[in-house]
Design an enzyme around this catalytic site. Structure first.
Site, mmCIF file in Angstrom:
data_model
loop_
_atom_site.group_PDB
_atom_site.id
_atom_site.type_symbol
_atom_site.label_atom_id
_atom_site.label_comp_id
_atom_site.label_asym_id
_atom_site.label_seq_id
_atom_site.Cartn_x
_atom_site.Cartn_y
_atom_site.Cartn_z
ATOM 1 N N HIS A 46 -3.907 -0.194 -2.779
ATOM 2 C CA HIS A 46 -3.695 -1.631 -2.552
ATOM 3 C C HIS A 46 -4.399 -2.442 -3.623
ATOM 4 O O HIS A 46 -5.427 -2.045 -4.182
ATOM 5 C CB HIS A 46 -4.178 -2.033 -1.157
ATOM 6 C CG HIS A 46 -5.679 -2.152 -1.027
ATOM 7 N ND1 HIS A 46 -6.367 -3.277 -1.401
ATOM 8 C CD2 HIS A 46 -6.614 -1.275 -0.572
ATOM 9 C CE1 HIS A 46 -7.664 -3.085 -1.173
ATOM 10 N NE2 HIS A 46 -7.845 -1.872 -0.668
ATOM 11 N N CYS A 47 -3.793 -3.573 -3.958
ATOM 12 C CA CYS A 47 -4.462 -4.642 -4.701
ATOM 13 C C CYS A 47 -4.460 -5.831 -3.748
ATOM 14 O O CYS A 47 -4.446 -5.643 -2.534
ATOM 15 C CB CYS A 47 -3.743 -4.915 -6.015
ATOM 16 S SG CYS A 47 -1.995 -5.239 -5.828
#
Length: 1636
Positions: free
Chosen positions: A1391-1392
């Site tokens: 994830h970002c």
């Protein structure tokens, strides 16, 4: 000299215009010659009049020049339509004033108007050139251009208007003006050259050319005619020009002196400077009366030249002393003309603007235009003839080749399941009971069929019995005792009814058999279609092309693409030519062109087509070369074409078969239902008939008995005789004995079902029926039966012979007939006990072992073994069933059997010809499922006298599936390992019983049954060195196709309370891999015996019906309750039975798990050609990266493709949870979103991203958790069993609270999210990332899972990482952590902040790096991006990210090449040293303490981890699975120090020969590890036979070897003091019994 003041320039005055009344003449001519209304041209005439007014009152600026040029062009257009020249029809007088005299001059000629306008154009340019001060570079350039334009105007006037309309436009004056203007333009250029410090020689030549131009002008001024025309200004101009001639000559010699100085010709230098000084003095004399600017320039120049001359003279006089030559002897300076008159084009559309009189087109122009059109048509016809000829040849060639570019290489079509088949699979997936319903329906039909047939047989038997009794009655009584007519009529009626029903039944039997045959034909396909898609895909044929064939295919594709490219280019060029010819209209040019120049104009205009003609001719010429190459490629393609054609036929045939099976399902169900209805009706009628028959026969029997009694009273008592014993028909006894067939066999036609037959009396050498058939066919004895049913588990009062179930042998195969000398068999009959059974206790039967023939020893004569016949021994069964709290299954118990009778010794053998070399298995193939009795405990009555056979793996004849059989081919049988090795150690020098690839899989209806007893021959072994035998879970072939493996169950034998011999350790046999065939696990301990030779790979098994199973969680919650005593040799409860492990049910979701990650076995770049290919790909890839336009195009195509793909996918569910989405345009698709199974709702903004590369793990792309969704995030981590989380968020985002901290940051401070609690175990920071080990615990469970959180903090939200190297190193760290987990199909969460931008770039780069490392070359990044975006929209959000990924791939490939000694093509980037560290993070599933894992997974994982690390290998690759051991490893190659896992020590009371002592090996040094100090994986890795020790340092303890186990030790057993450093020392081995 660049700062010298500028000299003044000469400019000319403008002429003044008079009247020009052209409108009436034009109107009159238009009316007369064009026949049009002249008033329609009032607007055009007004425009022309306004334009003339502006031209005669022209402003003194650049705009004035444009006005003059425009008016000049419009006059030219008017003249071409309306003849207004001298003496022409529309001529009108034109008046202008002459400059020098001021007189008005008039001519009736429009050309006079044009000449005056041209003169004013030149004069205006001269004015503008002289007005500029020329102090800047731009000013000098502008003045130079103006003077050149003025010279051009005067030159055009002089050449195109030969008639001297006035004195100021005479030829002498125009020549003077041209030379003056050119001289002044060259003067501007000289000033610019001096300003630029050009070479002295060049400046001197430019200055000399100025002198030349001014000399020409001076000669014109000195002409008497010119002088008289000019009047007063002639003197002024002449003085100025003469002064400039001397001045610029002085400048020229000054620069020649500088040139001599540079060449160190000091005498010449003095001479040139002397001459320059002299000429400058002359110029000063002529400059009297000139303006101050001239005086200033002369003074400045005098200072320069005087200084230069004095310096040069002194230097030469005092230093160089060179002779000063005379000026005449020096080389003269030639001028360099760098200016020219700029030509005037009066009809340039850019200058003249639109033609005011464009509507007036003369007929002559139309005629000329038609001629030009014909020229164009001729050109087009010529080119089209060539094109059509070539196209015809090309079409004929391609038709004869029959090569369609679309279908030449359709290999991709074979790599996936076609849509029509996918629809059928999807339809079956939502109806999982399809096959079961069909089989059950057919079983019901078979059951009713069997009942009807039995009833009909009963009726027949009753009738036959009645007939027999009637005959006896007649014999005894005679005709006198006839029974009543009514009774006979009733019996005849019964017979008719029975015959009718029998006929109907026989007809229906044929239909029923056909229906069963159809069902058997389609049920396998239906099982396949309802099973996993990878099995369906594997069942379809695949192309088997060699790399050479693929290269041929690619070459042909390339050439076909060239052909298509050539065609497309030809069509495009043809279209361009047609459009260009169609748009080409030169009428406007024809209007203004003289008739005599038409041909020349045509030639010039047709030249514009030359370039297209050249391209077309090149295209046509290339066709021959392309077709020649295509012919050669087609010749090479012939073999590949044949292979692909056959494959296509097989593919279509298989496809049609599978689709037909699906479509036949409904018809089969319908026919089955009709059959059931029919037989239900028939059954009721037959049952009624049976009752009627019974009553009729009973009545007749009663009547006969009465008559018989009556007759007996009349007759004297006869002598006692014994009646002839009745011989019942074999079929009758079979019908009684067979009982119901097993459940799986009820769906078979009745003619294929036969019960076990009673043996006939022994006649000669015939094989008794109660013995199993010979493994190979024989000319004597009964033929093989396809199926046989076992004895039903009821109570039988059987005959004295031993009834044994027939096992179907292999299909009959021809054997060379020959004479065989067989002795007569001998047997000892003995009365048998009647076995009894109960629902809880099956009949514990001990059929005599060894009744089958012993395998012939190679090279020795063989004979049938002694046949043995005796009663089956039944065991006394305990009436109770013992249960233990921790074991949720009944434990059958029984007592030991009586000793078996001693068989007769083998008769002597006589030589017989050996059979054909077709070895057969010694064990009997199990054709039907046998009831599985419990384990046997034999007493010590051991028969003696049988030699121990040499048991080895026997190849199985490859079975052919029979159309009428409901089961697939049998897997190869292996010799059965000894169940009771203390009774009969086999003689097998150098061989150990091999392990079968198939585990025993429980079948429906036999849940919880233990495996069958492992019988071996009851032969005492001779005195050789026997290896301790082993026993374990024996794989048994199932009666259908081999079932997909359930988690393999470890069955150990239940040792009796007092062991009589060596106890066998349990042996776990691993099941086949998920691909459906036996794949050896990598780096396993070498097998104890050589594997059998390779046979044909069995067809992929259809999915079996899953038996009623426990849920997975229930099995995993009590892992250690699965009888640790039985697995570790502990004592058992007195029940004596072995507890059964229930198979665990796998969730549907788990069944859909992707295949495990494919591992890179070895370095793919060991081969130089691979490296060369990678280098070539790198060069091409660099080219793509360097082409900015190409990347822009790729990005646009990706954006378009994303919009197209997104239209076909739904995000409806995500829209319902807008508060859970960080960005409302970044949401997961419904089709592949992650579904939460145990939350309040099932939504989380996360998508499964799979299929990027077989070497890249599946990923879950998600957004950074919001404050309200952190609990959902950790719930997803828990449910998906994730072990690695990758976080691509910068520290700045977390500090600004754009992204919440959802993980604990301090040890000892746990964080709670919903039902999950998190704790930080350790933190480690590196230069690229932060690694956190977290422990995750669910609610009140005591078990914790460890996972690794990898944070890459140097990627800003709106930018790129510092360098690609850091990200590449981070990706390698992520992959290394992932490889430490088991199993290898759980996903990685990435994830970002949004879950698409940086996440997409990471995923793309991860997949690309893995493809490169696997040796597959540089992948197509746009294809990977599109594949990602089809699973989550906006993956790789910025074009910047795409370019960065391209650069990173280039960097990684360079690193790979450097690693293999290939230097980079340019200066390499800072080499990112890959830190290869053996990180061993705690596994997500704690395998030691249990966790949410079934025991089968633990066993499989331990087997995977049983890898001996090679010495000195420090890279993490050492811990990866490598290639498996070769299957044919001989026993001599086993490492002597490796203990055989399946061997057991002999009992203390049984002396055996000493085993040879193993040689000690030096200990292998462990590779240094920088991972965490301990983990479950390390502990499990230490439990392998190679590496097991209770302490890594060994602490000076003696290493345990096989010898230690063979020696007796006095100890307290389980009460002995446990070593404190044993990690398992605190476990109570009897804990399951002590729980209560």
């Amino acid at each position: 000299m660049e700062a010298v003041p500028r000299m003044p320039m000469i400019w000319l005055d403008l002429k003044e215009a008079g009247d020009f009344h052209f409108q009436p003449a034009v109107k009159k001519f238009v009316l007369k010659n064009y026949g049009e209304n002249p008033e329609a041209y009032n607007e055009e005439l007004k425009k022309l009049e306004l334009l003339r007014q502006n031209a005669v009152r022209v402003p003194r600026d650049f705009e004035g020049c444009s006005v003059l040029r425009k008016y000049l062009g419009q006059l030219h257009y008017l003249q071409s339509r309306v003849p207004m020249g001298s003496g022409q029809e529309a001529a009108v007088p034109v008046t202008w004033t002459e400059i020098f005299s001021g007189k008005s001059v008039a001519h009736e000629d429009i050309k006079y108007e044009q000449a005056c306008i041209l003169y004013n154009l030149g004069a205006l340019h001269s004015m503008l050139g002289a007005m500029d001060k020329r102090v800047s570079e731009e000013g000098m350039k502008v003045s130079c251009t103006h003077f050149q334009c003025a010279a051009g105007a005067f030159a055009y006037l002089r050449e195109h208007f030969p008639q001297a309309y006035s004195v100021d436009m005479s030829r002498q004056i125009l020549t003077l003006n041209v030379n003056l203007m050119l001289g002044q333009a060259q003067e501007c250029l000289l000033e610019k050259s001096m300003l630029d410090n050009r070479k002295s020689f060049l400046v001197a030549r430019i200055s000399a050319q100025v002198v030349d131009y001014y000399k020409e002008a001076c000669r014109a001024l000195e002409n008497p005619d010119t002088a008289s025309l000019l009047g007063r200004i002639q003197k002024d101009w002449k003085k100025l020009v003469q002064m400039k001639i001397y001045y610029f000559a002085a400048v020229a010699h000054l620069h020649m002196g500088k040139q001599a100085e540079e060449q160190q010709k000091f005498g010449e230098r003095v001479a040139y400077f002397q001459s320059a000084l002299d000429k400058l003095n002359e110029a000063i004399k002529l400059a009297k009366g000139q303006p101050d600017t001239v005086q200033d320039a002369l003074r400045f120049t005098m200072d320069v030249i005087g200084g230069k001359y004095n310096s040069a003279k002194k230097d030469n006089d005092f230093i160089y002393h060179e002779a000063v030559p005379a000026l005449d002897t020096l080389q003269p300076v030639k001028g360099a003309p760098l200016v020219k008159p700029l030509p005037v084009n009066p009809t340039d559309p850019a200058v003249t603007g639109p033609d005011i009189f464009a509507k007036l087109v003369p007929m002559a122009a139309h005629e000329a235009s038609s001629l030009y059109s014909e020229e164009k048509a001729k050109l087009l016809r010529e080119m089209m003839a060539k094109i059509e000829d070539k196209n015809e040849v090309l079409d004929q060639f391609m038709d004869s080749m029959q090569l369609d570019p679309e279908t030449v290489d359709n290999l991709d079509a074979y790599s996936h399941i076609p849509p029509q088949l996918m629809e059928k699979c999807a339809a079956l997936s939502v109806r999982p009971d399809t096959v079961r319903n069909l089989v059950q329906s057919m079983q019901v039909l078979s059951g009713v069929f069997t009942d009807v047939e039995a009833s009909l047989k009963d009726i027949r038997d009753l009738l036959e019995e009645d007939e027999l009794l009637e005959q006896k009655f007649q014999e005894a009584v005679g005709q006198a005792g006839a029974i009543s007519i009514t009774s006979k009529a009733e019996l005849a009626e019964v017979r008719r009814e029975w015959a009718k029903y029998m006929e109907v039944h026989e007809k229906a039997s044929f239909t029923n058999s056909e229906l069963h045959r159809a069902m058997n034909l389609h049920v396998g396909n239906l099982r396949l279609l309802s099973g996993p898609l990878d099995q369906v895909r594997a069942a379809l044929p695949t192309p088997a092309l060699s790399p050479e064939d693929k290269a041929v295919l690619q070459n042909l594709k390339r050439i076909l693409a060239k052909v298509q490219e050539m065609r497309d280019q030809r069509v495009s060029l043809e279209q361009q030519l047609r459009e260009l010819i169609q748009k080409d209209d030169i009428t406007a040019s024809l209007v203004t062109t003289d008739h005599s120049e038409m041909k020349k104009l045509f030639e010039e205009q047709l030249k514009k087509y030359d370039q297209l003609k050249v391209y077309l001719e090149q295209n046509l010429a290339a066709q021959d070369r392309v077709l020649c190459a295509l012919t050669e490629a087609n010749v090479q393609y012939a073999a590949v074409r044949r292979v692909l054609s056959d494959l296509d036929q097989k593919w279509n045939s298989t496809l049609q078969t599978l689709v037909a099976s699906y479509e036949a399902y409904e018809d089969l169900m319908k026919k089955s239902q009709e059959g059931r209805d029919f037989y239900a009706d028939l059954e009721s009628k037959v049952a009624a008939l049976l009752e009627r028959t019974q009553s009729t026969c009973q009545a007749r029997e009663a009547a006969r008995q009465q008559l018989l009694d009556r007759e007996l009273k009349k007759k004297p008592p006869p002598r006692p005789t014994a009646p002839k014993p009745l011989l019942p028909r074999r079929e009758e006894s079979e019908a009684v004995e067979a009982g119901d067939p097993p459940e799986e066999l009820r769906s078979l036609p009745p003619d294929m079902v036969a019960g076990p037959r009673l043996p006939d009396t022994f006649l000669g050498s015939a094989t008794p029926l109660h013995f199993p058939p010979s493994p190979f066919p024989s000319s004597t004895g009964p033929g093989p039966h396809y199926l046989s049913g076992p004895l039903p588990p009821g109570t039988y009062s059987g005959p004295t012979q031993l009834i044994q179930p027939r096992a179907p042998g292999p299909h009959a195969m021809p054997v060379a007939p020959g004479p065989a000398l067989y002795p007569a068999p001998a047997y000892t009959p003995e009365l048998g006990l009647v076995p009894r059974s109960s629902p809880q206790h099956g009949v514990v039967s001990s059929p005599y072992v060894g009744v089958g023939p012993a395998p012939p020893v190679a090279g020795l004569p063989s004979a049938p073994p002694p046949q043995f016949s005796g009663p089956e021994l039944a065991m006394a069964v305990r009436p109770a069933t013992t249960t233990v709290d921790s074991i949720q299954a009944p434990i059958p118990s029984h007592t030991a059997p009586r000793p078996n009778p001693t068989p007769a010794p083998p008769p002597p053998c006589f030589p017989v010809p050996p059979p054909q070399p077709l070895p057969t298995p010694y064990t009997y193939p199990a054709g039907a499922k046998q009831p599985i009795p419990a384990q046997h405990h034999f007493s010590s009555g051991i028969p003696a006298g049988f030699p121990a056979p040499r048991i080895g793996p026997q190849p199985q004849p490859h079975p052919q599936p029979h159309p009428s059989q409901a089961f697939g081919p049998q897997p190869p049988q292996q010799p059965l390992p000894l169940q009771h090795p203390h009774l009969f150690p086999p003689q097998a020098p150098g061989l150990l019983p091999p392990q079968s690839p198939y585990p025993y899989a429980p079948q429906p209806g036999v849940l919880g049954q233990p495996p069958p007893p492992l019988h071996t021959q009851l032969y005492p072994g001779p005195a050789q060195d026997p290896l301790p035998a082993h026993s374990g879970a024996l794989p048994f072939p199932s009666p259908g196709p081999p079932q997909p493996p359930h988690p393999p169950l470890a069955y150990g034998p239940a040792p009796s309370t007092r062991p009589m011999g060596p106890q066998a350790a349990p042996l776990t046999i691993r099941g086949p891999s998920s691909a459906g065939q036996s794949t050896p696990s990598p780096h396993l301990v070498p097998s104890p015996a050589p594997s059998p030779g390779p046979g044909p790979v069995p067809p992929r098994p259809p999915a079996a019906e899953p038996p009623p199973c426990l849920r997975r969680g229930a099995a995993a919650a009590d892992l250690l309750s699965s009888s640790p005593e039985s697995q570790h040799g502990g004592t058992q409860s007195p029940g004596g039975g072995q507890p059964l492990l229930q198979p665990t049910k796998v969730d549907a979701a788990e069944g859909r798990r992707p295949q495990a990650l494919r591992l890179i076995e070895r370095d793919p770049y060991e081969h130089p050609e691979r490296l060369r290919q990678l280098q070539q790909e790198l060069e091409a890839f660099r080219g793509q990266l360097g082409d900015v336009g190409a990347l822009d195009t790729v990005w646009r195509e990706l954006q378009d493709a994303q919009e197209h793909d997104a239209r076909g996918r739904s995000i409806a569910i995500a829209r319902c949870y807008s508060l859970k989405n960080r960005h409302q345009d970044v949401m997961p698709y419904d089709s592949n979103r992650v579904v939460l199974r145990s939350g309040k709702d099932d939504y989380i903004n996360a998508s499964c991203v799979e299929g990027l590369s077989p070497y890249c793990p599946p990923l879950v792309a998600t957004q950074a958790p919001l404050p309200g969704t952190a609990a959902d995030f950790w719930l997803m981590v828990h449910e998906q069993k994730v072990s690695v989380i990758v976080m691509l968020v910068s520290e700045a985002e977390m500090e600004k609270q754009k992204v919440a901290r959802y993980f604990p940051t301090e040890r000892g401070q746990p964080m709670v999210h919903g039902a999950l609690s998190l704790a930080l175990s350790s933190v480690r920071s590196t230069e690229t990332h932060v690694e956190r080990v977290l422990s995750l615990q669910f609610r009140d469970q005591s078990l914790k899972r460890s996972l690794v959180h990898l944070h890459f903090p140097t990627w800003p939200e709106l930018g790129l990482p510092d360098s690609p190297s850091n990200l590449l190193r981070f990706i390698q760290e992520v992959h290394a952590h992932y490889l430490h987990q088991r199993p290898l199909h759980t996903p990685i969460i990435v994830h970002c902040s949004s879950g698409v931008g940086r996440t997409g770039a990471f995923a793309l780069l991860y997949a690309a790096v893995q493809e490169v490392e696997a040796g597959n070359g540089i992948p197509e990044l746009p294809q990977l991006v599109r594949r990602m975006r089809q699973q989550r929209k906006h993956m790789l959000q910025e074009k910047l990210h795409l370019r960065f990924c391209y650069e990173a791939v280039v960097r990684h490939v360079e690193q790979v090449l450097q690693r293999h000694g290939v230097p980079p093509p340019c200066k390499p980037l800072a080499s990112a040293s890959i830190s290869q560290k053996n990180h061993l993070p705690q596994d997500s599933q704690d395998l030691v303490l249990g966790g949410d894992v079934p025991i089968s997974s633990i066993q499989a994982t331990i087997a995977k981890l049983s890898i001996r690390p090679p010495g000195g290998l420090e890279s993490p690759v050492a811990s990866l699975p490598g290639p498996a051991e070769p299957p044919g490893l001989p026993p001599a190659s086993l490492p002597e120090s490796t203990p055989i896992p399946s061997s057991s020590p002999p009992p203390l009371s049984s002396p055996l020969p000493e085993a040879p002592q193993p040689k000690e090996e030096p200990p292998v040094p462990e590779a240094p590890s920088s991972g965490p100090p301990s983990s479950s994986l390390e502990l499990l890795a230490s439990l392998t036979p190679e590496a097991f020790s209770l302490d890594s340092s060994l602490r000076g303890k003696q290493r345990m070897s096989k010898h230690n186990f063979l020696q007796a030790h006095n100890g307290q057993g389980l009460r002995a003091t446990r070593p404190s450093d044993d990690p398992l020392s605190l476990l109570d081995p009897l804990w399951t019994l002590n729980k209560t």
